[in-house]
Design an enzyme around this catalytic site. Structure first.
Site, PDB file in Angstrom:
ATOM      1  N   ASN A 136       0.823  -1.219   0.000  1.00 50.76           N
ATOM      2  CA  ASN A 136       0.000   0.000   0.000  1.00 50.76           C
ATOM      3  C   ASN A 136       0.854   1.266   0.000  1.00 50.76           C
ATOM      4  OD1 ASN A 136       0.980   0.180   2.612  1.00 50.76           O
ATOM      5  ND2 ASN A 136      -1.009   0.062   3.616  1.00 50.76           N
ATOM      6  N   HIS A 138       3.304   1.992   2.204  1.00 54.06           N
ATOM      7  CA  HIS A 138       3.804   2.482   3.492  1.00 54.06           C
ATOM      8  C   HIS A 138       5.317   2.303   3.587  1.00 54.06           C
ATOM      9  CE1 HIS A 138       3.051  -1.580   5.781  1.00 54.06           C
ATOM     10  NE2 HIS A 138       4.247  -1.572   5.268  1.00 54.06           N
ATOM     11  N   GLU A 143       1.388   4.681   7.436  1.00 52.06           N
ATOM     12  CA  GLU A 143       0.336   4.127   6.592  1.00 52.06           C
ATOM     13  C   GLU A 143      -0.322   5.225   5.748  1.00 52.06           C
ATOM     14  OE1 GLU A 143      -0.057   0.985   6.437  1.00 52.06           O
ATOM     15  OE2 GLU A 143      -0.023   0.015   8.398  1.00 52.06           O
TER      16      GLU A 143
END
Ligand code: PGA
Length: 246
Positions: A136, A138, A143
């Site tokens: 994703n 990160h 995050e």
């Protein structure tokens, strides 16, 4: 950003380990920022192999790990510290006094985050920050979201991140702590040089976005675009979407 593509994970790990060993030769007091995760395991083992061959001396180096789970003691089998002991610290001659870790079991985690930022500054800052990347986007435990925190801070982990760490906790994602402490994107960007390693086709999409997409908090690694000395080391699978572009 410089991009280097290797024929496979093994060659990537070996090449980077040799580079780090050479850098340690030139600057024995190197300050390294270190990630956990599956990606750097080969690199750490290669550094161990080089050390055993007398080709990597870490005795004067300093390390700072990126992150640690909240509520997990350093000697807990699921801690990132345990992971690092297994894959790197037990294989090279780092001085335990120069290994720095966030203490997820600290009574006051905010004070612990401040202590860590101060310790990095007192060491003269990070010379070489190694990074993995989540699918994703990160980096560390920063995050994707509406905003990012600059310095070291406490984070609430996404379910996907807890799932991908389940292996450290007997395969059960519900046993993975819900929170962690992590260096922030600001702390990471202060490093003098950054090397991000990504392998496997699951990383191809986010690697493409990091290099070619906008800078956005929805993809924390995209902030690496503003740093002047970043190298992405990829295997052919992780570079799979770049073929038409590089
Ligand atoms: P991985 O994790 O190396 O296990 O893919 C990378 C990360 O989540 O930062």
């Amino acid at each position: 950003m410089k991009v280097t593509v290797f024929e496979n994970e093994r060659v990537l790990a070996r090449t980077l380990a040799v580079q780090i060993a050479a850098t340690l030769g030139q600057n024995p007091s190197l300050v390294l920022g270190l990630p956990t995760g599956r990606t750097p395991i080969r690199l750490y083992h290669e550094l161990g192999t080089l050390h055993h061959a007398g080709q990597a001396d870490c005795s004067r180096a300093t390390t700072f790990n990126l992150d640690e789970f909240v509520g997990v003691a350093p000697d807990d089998p699921g801690s990132y510290r345990t992971f690092m002991r297994e894959h790197l610290f037990s294989r090279v001659n780092l001085d335990p006094a120069r290994i720095n870790f966030l203490d997820g079991s600290a009574a006051d985690v905010d004070a612990e985050c401040r202590r860590y930022e101060d310790a990095i500054a007192a060491a003269g800052g990070i010379d070489l920050q190694l990074l993995g990347i989540g699918t994703n986007g990160h980096i560390g435990f920063n995050e994707p979201g509406r905003e990012l925190v600059g310095p070291t801070h406490r984070v609430r982990l996404k379910e996907s991140t807890r799932r991908s760490n389940a292996g450290l906790f007997g395969g059960d994602p519900t046993k993975v702590p819900a929170e962690a402490l992590s260096m922030g994107v600001g702390s990471i960007l202060k490093a003098k040089r950054i090397v991000l390693i990504a392998t496997g086709k699951l990383k191809a999409r986010c690697v493409d976005r990091v290099l070619n997409g906008p800078i956005t908090t929805r993809l924390p690694a995209s902030f690496l675009q503003v740093h002047r000395d970043v190298e992405l080391m990829l295997d052919t699978a992780a570079a799979g979407r770049l073929a038409d572009r590089v």
